[in-house]
Design a protein around this motif. Structure first.
Motif, PDB file in Angstrom:
ATOM      1  N   ARG A  55       4.487 -12.943 -26.159  1.00  0.00           N
ATOM      2  CA  ARG A  55       5.206 -12.063 -25.224  1.00  0.00           C
ATOM      3  C   ARG A  55       5.714 -12.834 -24.016  1.00  0.00           C
ATOM      4  N   ASN A  56       4.890 -13.718 -23.481  1.00  0.00           N
ATOM      5  CA  ASN A  56       5.314 -14.492 -22.309  1.00  0.00           C
ATOM      6  C   ASN A  56       6.388 -15.498 -22.662  1.00  0.00           C
ATOM      7  N   ASP A  59       9.638 -13.726 -23.583  1.00  0.00           N
ATOM      8  CA  ASP A  59      10.071 -12.741 -22.591  1.00  0.00           C
ATOM      9  C   ASP A  59      10.139 -11.336 -23.192  1.00  0.00           C
ATOM     10  N   ILE A  60       9.066 -10.946 -23.862  1.00  0.00           N
ATOM     11  CA  ILE A  60       8.959  -9.617 -24.461  1.00  0.00           C
ATOM     12  C   ILE A  60       8.080  -8.775 -23.561  1.00  0.00           C
ATOM     13  N   PRO A  61       8.578  -7.635 -23.092  1.00  0.00           N
ATOM     14  CA  PRO A  61       7.790  -6.787 -22.184  1.00  0.00           C
ATOM     15  C   PRO A  61       6.475  -6.335 -22.832  1.00  0.00           C
ATOM     16  N   HIS A  62       5.451  -6.275 -22.002  1.00  0.00           N
ATOM     17  CA  HIS A  62       4.151  -5.772 -22.461  1.00  0.00           C
ATOM     18  C   HIS A  62       4.204  -4.254 -22.510  1.00  0.00           C
ATOM     19  N   GLU A  63       3.634  -3.713 -23.561  1.00  0.00           N
ATOM     20  CA  GLU A  63       3.584  -2.253 -23.697  1.00  0.00           C
ATOM     21  C   GLU A  63       2.475  -1.714 -22.825  1.00  0.00           C
ATOM     22  N   SER A  64       2.625  -0.496 -22.356  1.00  0.00           N
ATOM     23  CA  SER A  64       1.607   0.118 -21.507  1.00  0.00           C
ATOM     24  C   SER A  64       0.418   0.518 -22.311  1.00  0.00           C
TER      25      SER A  64
END
Length: 64
Positions: A55-56, A59-64
């Motif tokens: 993800r880092n 650049d993939i957003p972290h899910e809540s």
């Protein structure tokens, strides 16, 4: 779980690797239900680290 993720990880693979890792993480967490052996805890930590790395790096957003 991926065998080895290096700094040169190809983000083109993230669309297949990330869902696979997330599914594996969910299955391990469900099977353990809070009671993990040392080996299972290490596997769980490694999966979380791999997911975080991808993800880092990609650049993939972290899910809540």
């Amino acid at each position: 779980m991926l065998n080895n993720i290096e700094s040169d990880y190809n983000c083109a693979n993230a669309s297949t690797d990330l869902p696979s890792l997330l599914q594996e993480l969910t299955q391990l967490e469900a099977a353990a239900q809070g009671s993990l052996s040392e080996q299972e805890q290490q596997q769980l930590n490694r999966l979380r680290n791999q997911i975080h790395f991808i993800r880092n790096k990609c650049d993939i957003p972290h899910e809540s």
